[in-house]
Design a protein around this motif. Sequence first.
Motif, PDB file in Angstrom:
ATOM      1  N   GLY A  71      17.828   5.147 -10.626  1.00 37.60           N
ATOM      2  CA  GLY A  71      17.437   5.838  -9.397  1.00 37.60           C
ATOM      3  C   GLY A  71      18.508   5.827  -8.323  1.00 37.60           C
ATOM      4  O   GLY A  71      18.351   6.462  -7.298  1.00 37.60           O
ATOM      5  N   GLY A  72      19.592   5.066  -8.518  1.00 35.19           N
ATOM      6  CA  GLY A  72      20.663   5.037  -7.521  1.00 35.19           C
ATOM      7  C   GLY A  72      20.549   3.897  -6.523  1.00 35.19           C
ATOM      8  O   GLY A  72      21.397   3.749  -5.653  1.00 35.19           O
ATOM      9  N   GLN A  73      19.511   3.053  -6.657  1.00 37.81           N
ATOM     10  CA  GLN A  73      19.425   1.881  -5.773  1.00 37.81           C
ATOM     11  C   GLN A  73      20.550   0.902  -6.113  1.00 37.81           C
ATOM     12  O   GLN A  73      21.028   0.855  -7.237  1.00 37.81           O
ATOM     13  CB  GLN A  73      18.097   1.119  -5.996  1.00 37.81           C
ATOM     14  CG  GLN A  73      16.859   1.806  -5.521  1.00 37.81           C
ATOM     15  CD  GLN A  73      16.345   2.817  -6.529  1.00 37.81           C
ATOM     16  OE1 GLN A  73      16.902   3.004  -7.602  1.00 37.81           O
ATOM     17  NE2 GLN A  73      15.270   3.486  -6.156  1.00 37.81           N
ATOM     18  N   LYS A  74      20.893   0.097  -5.134  1.00 36.63           N
ATOM     19  CA  LYS A  74      21.735  -1.063  -5.414  1.00 36.63           C
ATOM     20  C   LYS A  74      20.833  -2.286  -5.394  1.00 36.63           C
ATOM     21  O   LYS A  74      19.891  -2.358  -4.598  1.00 36.63           O
ATOM     22  CB  LYS A  74      22.840  -1.175  -4.367  1.00 36.63           C
ATOM     23  CG  LYS A  74      23.889  -0.067  -4.503  1.00 36.63           C
ATOM     24  CD  LYS A  74      25.166  -0.486  -3.810  1.00 36.63           C
ATOM     25  CE  LYS A  74      26.264   0.548  -3.856  1.00 36.63           C
ATOM     26  NZ  LYS A  74      26.745   0.940  -5.144  1.00 36.63           N
ATOM     27  N   PHE A  75      21.111  -3.230  -6.294  1.00 37.93           N
ATOM     28  CA  PHE A  75      20.235  -4.396  -6.427  1.00 37.93           C
ATOM     29  C   PHE A  75      20.945  -5.699  -6.095  1.00 37.93           C
ATOM     30  O   PHE A  75      22.082  -5.928  -6.518  1.00 37.93           O
ATOM     31  CB  PHE A  75      19.706  -4.510  -7.865  1.00 37.93           C
ATOM     32  CG  PHE A  75      18.652  -3.484  -8.207  1.00 37.93           C
ATOM     33  CD1 PHE A  75      17.326  -3.708  -7.872  1.00 37.93           C
ATOM     34  CD2 PHE A  75      18.990  -2.309  -8.872  1.00 37.93           C
ATOM     35  CE1 PHE A  75      16.345  -2.767  -8.194  1.00 37.93           C
ATOM     36  CE2 PHE A  75      18.019  -1.365  -9.193  1.00 37.93           C
ATOM     37  CZ  PHE A  75      16.691  -1.591  -8.853  1.00 37.93           C
ATOM     38  N   TRP A 100      11.506   4.814  -9.983  1.00 39.41           N
ATOM     39  CA  TRP A 100      12.616   4.462  -9.096  1.00 39.41           C
ATOM     40  C   TRP A 100      13.398   5.703  -8.647  1.00 39.41           C
ATOM     41  O   TRP A 100      14.519   5.598  -8.147  1.00 39.41           O
ATOM     42  CB  TRP A 100      13.558   3.488  -9.803  1.00 39.41           C
ATOM     43  CG  TRP A 100      12.920   2.147 -10.026  1.00 39.41           C
ATOM     44  CD1 TRP A 100      12.138   1.777 -11.085  1.00 39.41           C
ATOM     45  CD2 TRP A 100      12.969   1.006  -9.161  1.00 39.41           C
ATOM     46  NE1 TRP A 100      11.715   0.469 -10.939  1.00 39.41           N
ATOM     47  CE2 TRP A 100      12.214  -0.023  -9.771  1.00 39.41           C
ATOM     48  CE3 TRP A 100      13.588   0.743  -7.935  1.00 39.41           C
ATOM     49  CZ2 TRP A 100      12.048  -1.285  -9.194  1.00 39.41           C
ATOM     50  CZ3 TRP A 100      13.430  -0.517  -7.358  1.00 39.41           C
ATOM     51  CH2 TRP A 100      12.664  -1.514  -7.988  1.00 39.41           C
ATOM     52  N   GLY A 101      12.827   6.864  -8.863  1.00 41.74           N
ATOM     53  CA  GLY A 101      13.481   8.090  -8.412  1.00 41.74           C
ATOM     54  C   GLY A 101      14.464   8.673  -9.413  1.00 41.74           C
ATOM     55  O   GLY A 101      15.163   9.643  -9.101  1.00 41.74           O
ATOM     56  N   GLY A 102      14.565   8.100 -10.632  1.00 38.91           N
ATOM     57  CA  GLY A 102      15.412   8.677 -11.676  1.00 38.91           C
ATOM     58  C   GLY A 102      14.766   9.942 -12.238  1.00 38.91           C
ATOM     59  O   GLY A 102      13.547  10.064 -12.224  1.00 38.91           O
ATOM     60  N   ALA A 104       0.819  -1.214   0.000  1.00 34.80           N
ATOM     61  CA  ALA A 104       0.000   0.000   0.000  1.00 34.80           C
ATOM     62  C   ALA A 104       0.855   1.267   0.000  1.00 34.80           C
ATOM     63  O   ALA A 104       0.323   2.378   0.003  1.00 34.80           O
ATOM     64  CB  ALA A 104      -0.957  -0.004   1.193  1.00 34.80           C
ATOM     65  N   ALA A 105       2.174   1.098  -0.005  1.00 33.15           N
ATOM     66  CA  ALA A 105       3.061   2.277  -0.067  1.00 33.15           C
ATOM     67  C   ALA A 105       4.044   2.116  -1.222  1.00 33.15           C
ATOM     68  O   ALA A 105       5.175   2.623  -1.178  1.00 33.15           O
ATOM     69  CB  ALA A 105       3.799   2.443   1.262  1.00 33.15           C
ATOM     70  N   ARG A 106       3.624   1.433  -2.277  1.00 34.21           N
ATOM     71  CA  ARG A 106       4.512   1.078  -3.390  1.00 34.21           C
ATOM     72  C   ARG A 106       5.194   2.293  -4.011  1.00 34.21           C
ATOM     73  O   ARG A 106       6.398   2.309  -4.237  1.00 34.21           O
ATOM     74  CB  ARG A 106       3.687   0.342  -4.449  1.00 34.21           C
ATOM     75  CG  ARG A 106       4.493  -0.285  -5.569  1.00 34.21           C
ATOM     76  CD  ARG A 106       3.537  -0.995  -6.541  1.00 34.21           C
ATOM     77  NE  ARG A 106       4.237  -1.922  -7.417  1.00 34.21           N
ATOM     78  CZ  ARG A 106       4.768  -1.585  -8.585  1.00 34.21           C
ATOM     79  NH1 ARG A 106       4.686  -0.346  -9.006  1.00 34.21           N
ATOM     80  NH2 ARG A 106       5.379  -2.483  -9.317  1.00 34.21           N
ATOM     81  N   SER A 107       4.405   3.339  -4.266  1.00 38.02           N
ATOM     82  CA  SER A 107       4.987   4.482  -4.974  1.00 38.02           C
ATOM     83  C   SER A 107       5.947   5.265  -4.069  1.00 38.02           C
ATOM     84  O   SER A 107       6.740   6.070  -4.541  1.00 38.02           O
ATOM     85  CB  SER A 107       3.902   5.403  -5.519  1.00 38.02           C
ATOM     86  OG  SER A 107       3.124   5.874  -4.449  1.00 38.02           O
ATOM     87  N   TYR A 108       5.901   5.007  -2.779  1.00 35.11           N
ATOM     88  CA  TYR A 108       6.892   5.613  -1.878  1.00 35.11           C
ATOM     89  C   TYR A 108       8.154   4.754  -1.795  1.00 35.11           C
ATOM     90  O   TYR A 108       9.278   5.259  -1.899  1.00 35.11           O
ATOM     91  CB  TYR A 108       6.296   5.824  -0.472  1.00 35.11           C
ATOM     92  CG  TYR A 108       7.345   6.219   0.543  1.00 35.11           C
ATOM     93  CD1 TYR A 108       7.965   7.463   0.467  1.00 35.11           C
ATOM     94  CD2 TYR A 108       7.743   5.341   1.553  1.00 35.11           C
ATOM     95  CE1 TYR A 108       8.973   7.822   1.368  1.00 35.11           C
ATOM     96  CE2 TYR A 108       8.737   5.693   2.455  1.00 35.11           C
ATOM     97  CZ  TYR A 108       9.345   6.936   2.354  1.00 35.11           C
ATOM     98  OH  TYR A 108      10.337   7.283   3.243  1.00 35.11           O
ATOM     99  N   VAL A 109       7.997   3.431  -1.619  1.00 36.75           N
ATOM    100  CA  VAL A 109       9.175   2.604  -1.332  1.00 36.75           C
ATOM    101  C   VAL A 109      10.084   2.404  -2.540  1.00 36.75           C
ATOM    102  O   VAL A 109      11.307   2.325  -2.390  1.00 36.75           O
ATOM    103  CB  VAL A 109       8.822   1.215  -0.727  1.00 36.75           C
ATOM    104  CG1 VAL A 109       8.310   1.371   0.680  1.00 36.75           C
ATOM    105  CG2 VAL A 109       7.875   0.423  -1.599  1.00 36.75           C
ATOM    106  N   LEU A 110       9.528   2.335  -3.762  1.00 37.19           N
ATOM    107  CA  LEU A 110      10.398   2.062  -4.920  1.00 37.19           C
ATOM    108  C   LEU A 110      11.438   3.166  -5.115  1.00 37.19           C
ATOM    109  O   LEU A 110      12.636   2.871  -5.192  1.00 37.19           O
ATOM    110  CB  LEU A 110       9.569   1.831  -6.186  1.00 37.19           C
ATOM    111  CG  LEU A 110       8.787   0.513  -6.233  1.00 37.19           C
ATOM    112  CD1 LEU A 110       8.034   0.369  -7.559  1.00 37.19           C
ATOM    113  CD2 LEU A 110       9.683  -0.706  -6.028  1.00 37.19           C
ATOM    114  N   PRO A 111      11.068   4.431  -5.166  1.00 36.36           N
ATOM    115  CA  PRO A 111      12.103   5.457  -5.327  1.00 36.36           C
ATOM    116  C   PRO A 111      12.934   5.674  -4.062  1.00 36.36           C
ATOM    117  O   PRO A 111      14.088   6.088  -4.153  1.00 36.36           O
ATOM    118  CB  PRO A 111      11.308   6.726  -5.678  1.00 36.36           C
ATOM    119  CG  PRO A 111       9.924   6.497  -5.198  1.00 36.36           C
ATOM    120  CD  PRO A 111       9.703   5.012  -5.236  1.00 36.36           C
TER     121      PRO A 111
END
Length: 575
Positions: free
Chosen positions: A305-309, A296-298, A265-272
């Motif tokens: 977006g700068g995440q590490k995977f 992803w915040g790009g 329920a917080a998908r659009s917050y957690v991805l970026p």
Amino acid sequence: MTSDAQSQEVTDGFHLVIDALKLNGIDTIFGLPGIPITDLTRKAQAAGMRVISFRHEQNAGNAAAIAGFMTQKPGICLTVSAPGFLNGLTALANATTNCFPMILVSGSSEREIVDLQQGDYEEMDQLAIAKPLAKAAFRVLHAADIGVGIARAIRAAVSGRPGGVYLDLPAKLFAQTMDAEAGKKSLIKVVDPAPRQIPAQDAVQRALELLNSAKRPLILLGKGAAYAQADADIRALIERTGIPYLPMAMAKGLLPDTHEQSAAAARSYVLPAADVVMLVGARLNWLLSHGKGKTWGGKEHKDWGGQKFIQIDISPQEMDSNVRIDAPLVGDIGSCVSALLAGIGSNWARPPADWLSAIAERKNKNLAKMAETLARDPTPMTYHSALAVVRDIIKANPDAILVNEGANALDFTRSIVDMYKPRKRLDVGTWGIMGIGMGFSIAAAVVSGQPVIAIEGDSAFGFSGMEVETICRYNLPVCVVIFNNNGVYRGTDINPIGGPDVAPTVFVKGARYDKLMEAFGGVGAHATTPAELRRAMEEAIRSKKPTLINAVIDETAGTESGRITSLNPKSAKQN
Ligand code: ADP
Ligand code: TZD
């Protein structure tokens, strides 16, 4: 019996195919009879196999594919030559795309004539056509090779990344005879068809270090995680690390959707916002915006977006397919997750509290907003007021399997209806393909014996709707609910030039799909309110009778293509 008498006994291609399947624990065939495989279906039934006959091969193929997903055994689809084969091929390609193990077994016409293109009955070079769409494709020409052919098909379907396999059996093969004893010896019981693939220890270490360094970690569960049947370990990984997780559509229920660590329920917050993301059996394809861009915040749609995977997958080639994978963990999910658990031990530091509370805040706000919407009871019924009912029914019947297709009917169901157990949600998958509805429902009921609830857009249903006869014929506990809004996406488009034809997205208004089910002896119901829908669904679950509910939905309620409106090309030309 003397050994002399034994050696005079003969077997044939028909029986060797059946014996080879049975030897490998395959007890069900989904298919459609005709030349040259009619007798194969009869003999399979006589030999105690379950033979489920469909009205169109695509639905039989979809049934086989989802049976494979649910059981980790390849689902078998059996078709006649050329047109039957082609009808099954869409399902084979879809299975390969979704990593579902299935084998499309097709009869084919006489090789000599096909290869000289002399015009045989249902002539087609099927092997060549299947190859690019299947994980592997084989043809058997001699009865003595049937055992090897079936063994290779099984291994190809379930080992490594699962997929669709084509097995070509020319008409002449079935009639060939050979000594029964020699035939029996030629069969192979496949040992360890999907061998475990243990991850390298340094790869496990790298993944753990990255996960440990995270300030805002996130775990993404995909349908590969659901397929792997490592449910307890996956749950332990999430609960012992305390990391928030997001389930992809068919991974819903791997942990109950009501789990406090679910960030759905917080998908659009957690991805970026996440800094380290661990993918478990999920690809960074279009469904995850390719791991980059604004989701992803790009800054722009190609920017990372700068995440590490960290990515857990059985296919090494999946790594780096869209963005850099900093810690690839190649192996089967069961082995990878248990290796991670061993490294995590019992005193893993939980993620920072500010990350968890920021998620909880968004989640609670969104859930409260949704609860408000679901509580409304507008006339006509909307997706939301109807799905509030479906949500309650699934909550009360967590073993029921939910099949789901459509556009709005898909997107709203996915986000509103909580799942509580693994592999209970089956849907349009990686392609967003319409037409899986009745095939998946039939297989789900046959394979599990549990009640099935199919939530279908009225357009989506049309692709496989004739199989309601099949549902009635086998008396399956399937309740089809059609969200009937008079068209594709909505029922409100008009013909721009005002001619006699309706707009391309519009259907017959006020159609009564429930009458279709009644035509074959099932139960039809017409629901215009949530209360009527609830009564009809409860009765369907109670009675276990084949049921189709025509749920009338506000024809203005949907949006173009549901949540993927933006994928419709828009011309740059100014009108
Ligand atoms: P979703 O659509 O739910 O995001 P995908 O179909 O994109 O999931 O991804 C599933 C992934 O899971 C595939 O890349 C596939 O290789 C992988 N996979 C399937 N089964 C296993 C398994 N047993 N172990 C590891 N990876 C698996
Ligand atoms: N054909 C195939 C095989 N798959 C598709 N996905 C489509 C066409 C295009 N399509 C969608 O992507 S959703 C959809 C189509 C035709 C149907 C949407 O209408 P619906 O659902 O009635 O099923 P809603 O609830 O009205 O949106």
